[in-house]
Design a protein around this motif. Structure first.
Motif, mmCIF file in Angstrom:
data_model
loop_
_atom_site.group_PDB
_atom_site.id
_atom_site.type_symbol
_atom_site.label_atom_id
_atom_site.label_comp_id
_atom_site.label_asym_id
_atom_site.label_seq_id
_atom_site.Cartn_x
_atom_site.Cartn_y
_atom_site.Cartn_z
ATOM 1 N N HIS A 12 0.815 -1.206 0.000
ATOM 2 C CA HIS A 12 0.000 0.000 0.000
ATOM 3 C C HIS A 12 0.855 1.265 0.000
ATOM 4 O O HIS A 12 2.075 1.212 0.158
ATOM 5 C CB HIS A 12 -0.954 -0.009 1.192
ATOM 6 C CG HIS A 12 -2.120 -0.922 1.004
ATOM 7 N ND1 HIS A 12 -1.975 -2.289 0.968
ATOM 8 C CD2 HIS A 12 -3.446 -0.682 0.830
ATOM 9 C CE1 HIS A 12 -3.168 -2.852 0.773
ATOM 10 N NE2 HIS A 12 -4.071 -1.893 0.689
ATOM 11 N N ARG A 13 0.197 2.391 -0.171
ATOM 12 C CA ARG A 13 0.828 3.708 -0.188
ATOM 13 C C ARG A 13 0.085 4.631 0.786
ATOM 14 O O ARG A 13 -1.065 4.358 1.154
ATOM 15 C CB ARG A 13 0.756 4.333 -1.582
ATOM 16 C CG ARG A 13 1.399 3.548 -2.709
ATOM 17 C CD ARG A 13 1.104 4.237 -4.035
ATOM 18 N NE ARG A 13 1.585 3.493 -5.175
ATOM 19 C CZ ARG A 13 2.726 3.728 -5.806
ATOM 20 N NH1 ARG A 13 3.512 4.709 -5.387
ATOM 21 N NH2 ARG A 13 3.089 3.005 -6.862
ATOM 22 N N PRO A 14 0.679 5.758 1.157
ATOM 23 C CA PRO A 14 -0.051 6.735 1.971
ATOM 24 C C PRO A 14 -1.363 7.170 1.334
ATOM 25 O O PRO A 14 -2.342 7.438 2.043
ATOM 26 C CB PRO A 14 0.939 7.906 2.064
ATOM 27 C CG PRO A 14 2.284 7.266 1.951
ATOM 28 C CD PRO A 14 2.098 6.147 0.966
ATOM 29 N N GLU A 15 -1.411 7.212 0.000
ATOM 30 C CA GLU A 15 -2.624 7.663 -0.687
ATOM 31 C C GLU A 15 -3.830 6.785 -0.399
ATOM 32 O O GLU A 15 -4.978 7.229 -0.557
ATOM 33 C CB GLU A 15 -2.370 7.713 -2.197
ATOM 34 C CG GLU A 15 -1.423 8.817 -2.628
ATOM 35 C CD GLU A 15 0.041 8.436 -2.535
ATOM 36 O OE1 GLU A 15 0.894 9.210 -3.024
ATOM 37 O OE2 GLU A 15 0.357 7.358 -1.958
ATOM 38 N N HIS A 16 -3.608 5.556 0.015
ATOM 39 C CA HIS A 16 -4.747 4.703 0.352
ATOM 40 C C HIS A 16 -5.542 5.248 1.545
ATOM 41 O O HIS A 16 -6.717 4.918 1.703
ATOM 42 C CB HIS A 16 -4.273 3.278 0.661
ATOM 43 C CG HIS A 16 -3.983 2.457 -0.560
ATOM 44 N ND1 HIS A 16 -2.722 2.339 -1.095
ATOM 45 C CD2 HIS A 16 -4.807 1.724 -1.357
ATOM 46 C CE1 HIS A 16 -2.770 1.554 -2.164
ATOM 47 N NE2 HIS A 16 -4.019 1.173 -2.343
ATOM 48 N N PHE A 17 -4.906 6.070 2.368
ATOM 49 C CA PHE A 17 -5.590 6.677 3.510
ATOM 50 C C PHE A 17 -6.164 8.050 3.176
ATOM 51 O O PHE A 17 -6.575 8.786 4.081
ATOM 52 C CB PHE A 17 -4.620 6.826 4.683
ATOM 53 C CG PHE A 17 -4.469 5.585 5.523
ATOM 54 C CD1 PHE A 17 -5.542 5.070 6.237
ATOM 55 C CD2 PHE A 17 -3.239 4.943 5.617
ATOM 56 C CE1 PHE A 17 -5.406 3.945 7.019
ATOM 57 C CE2 PHE A 17 -3.090 3.813 6.403
ATOM 58 C CZ PHE A 17 -4.173 3.305 7.105
ATOM 59 N N ALA A 18 -6.220 8.408 1.909
ATOM 60 C CA ALA A 18 -6.612 9.770 1.523
ATOM 61 C C ALA A 18 -7.998 10.147 2.031
ATOM 62 O O ALA A 18 -8.210 11.281 2.479
ATOM 63 C CB ALA A 18 -6.546 9.918 0.006
ATOM 64 N N LEU A 19 -8.954 9.244 1.959
ATOM 65 C CA LEU A 19 -10.327 9.574 2.367
ATOM 66 C C LEU A 19 -10.410 9.824 3.870
ATOM 67 O O LEU A 19 -11.127 10.721 4.319
ATOM 68 C CB LEU A 19 -11.283 8.452 1.957
ATOM 69 C CG LEU A 19 -11.349 8.148 0.456
ATOM 70 C CD1 LEU A 19 -12.251 6.953 0.186
ATOM 71 C CD2 LEU A 19 -11.837 9.368 -0.320
ATOM 72 N N VAL A 20 -9.673 9.035 4.639
ATOM 73 C CA VAL A 20 -9.638 9.238 6.096
ATOM 74 C C VAL A 20 -8.920 10.531 6.430
ATOM 75 O O VAL A 20 -9.396 11.349 7.234
ATOM 76 C CB VAL A 20 -8.957 8.043 6.788
ATOM 77 C CG1 VAL A 20 -8.758 8.327 8.280
ATOM 78 C CG2 VAL A 20 -9.770 6.780 6.587
ATOM 79 N N ALA A 21 -7.749 10.729 5.823
ATOM 80 C CA ALA A 21 -6.948 11.922 6.115
ATOM 81 C C ALA A 21 -7.702 13.200 5.769
ATOM 82 O O ALA A 21 -7.655 14.186 6.531
ATOM 83 C CB ALA A 21 -5.632 11.867 5.344
ATOM 84 N N GLU A 22 -8.403 13.202 4.646
ATOM 85 C CA GLU A 22 -9.157 14.397 4.245
ATOM 86 C C GLU A 22 -10.223 14.754 5.269
ATOM 87 O O GLU A 22 -10.376 15.921 5.643
ATOM 88 C CB GLU A 22 -9.803 14.156 2.879
ATOM 89 C CG GLU A 22 -10.660 15.305 2.385
ATOM 90 C CD GLU A 22 -11.368 14.980 1.088
ATOM 91 O OE1 GLU A 22 -11.996 15.905 0.515
ATOM 92 O OE2 GLU A 22 -11.321 13.820 0.643
#
Length: 228
Positions: A12-22
């Motif tokens: 995985h990448r950090p971008e996979h957490f994009a929805l949570v982080a946003e």
């Protein structure tokens, strides 16, 4: 709310957490999502440790899957969250605890350079089967090759033994057996169980946001403090 560090798993990448982080950032929370893939568990742990050390106060640190092995080795977290994640004890590794399911193993390709990757068609249902199809396709498209050996890494310290922790069992997980998850969850302070697959940060990000906010409130109400 305390700062949050989100730690992804293998492939995985950090971008996979994009929805949570946003969502967390919109609520005013400082969020850090380190990039792993440094070649070994100690190197990945060092990246997350640096992120923790750069924050003003002990953060909530969430690890997904292999990310559980990573966060097990850090210092200075205010609260640990294991999301369908490995919780190694002394001498244990993610692979030694049980590792990937047969379905996930079937999706792994060996690359010429010794790294491994996940076959997109075989892995979609295993990792993201309960996610809306467009989000699942987006998440599969982000997956990257993985250096060998990380899953066999043994943490040098075991932060869950002295830091408040929450384990989230993903009861419909096809990548890590929920039975194994429940066994590892017994090592944590608090246990939740969700009827989700392996990757709720893709399909149901609000569940994770609500959990992290609840952990913050509980820590504040109980007066829990952590020293670095």
């Amino acid at each position: 709310m305390a700062a949050v560090v989100l730690v992804h798993g293998l492939y995985h990448r950090p971008e996979h957490f994009a929805l949570v982080a946003e969502r967390l950032r919109t609520a005013g929370t400082e969020v850090v999502v380190p990039e792993l893939h440094k070649g070994s568990l100690p190197a990945d742990t060092a990246v997350v440790q640096a992120a923790i050390d750069a924050l003003q106060e002990p953060p909530i640190v969430l690890g997904h899957s292999y990310g559980g092995s990573v966060i097990t080795g850090v210092r200075g977290a205010g609260h640990l969250v294991y999301l369908a994640a490995f919780v190694p004890d002394v001498g244990e590794s993610a692979a030694g605890l049980g590792g990937a399911s047969p379905q996930l193993l079937d999706a792994i390709n060996l690359e010429p350079d010794g790294s491994t990757s996940l076959h997109p068609d075989r892995v979609a249902d295993t990792l993201y089967g309960d996610c809306p199809e467009p989000l699942a396709a987006w998440a599969v498209g982000l997956l990257r090759a993985q250096s060998p050996g990380c899953g066999r890494g043994v943490p040098e310290r075991h932060s869950w033994k002295h830091t408040p922790s929450t384990y989230v069992v993903c009861a419909q997980d096809l990548a890590i057996d929920p039975v194994l998850q429940r066994k590892m969850a017994s090592r944590c302070t608090d246990v939740r169980e969700w009827e989700t697959g392996h990757s709720p940060f893709v399909g149901q990000p609000d569940l994770i946001v609500e959990l992290l906010q609840a952990d913050t409130l509980r820590r504040r109400d109980e007066g829990v403090t952590t020293t670095r």
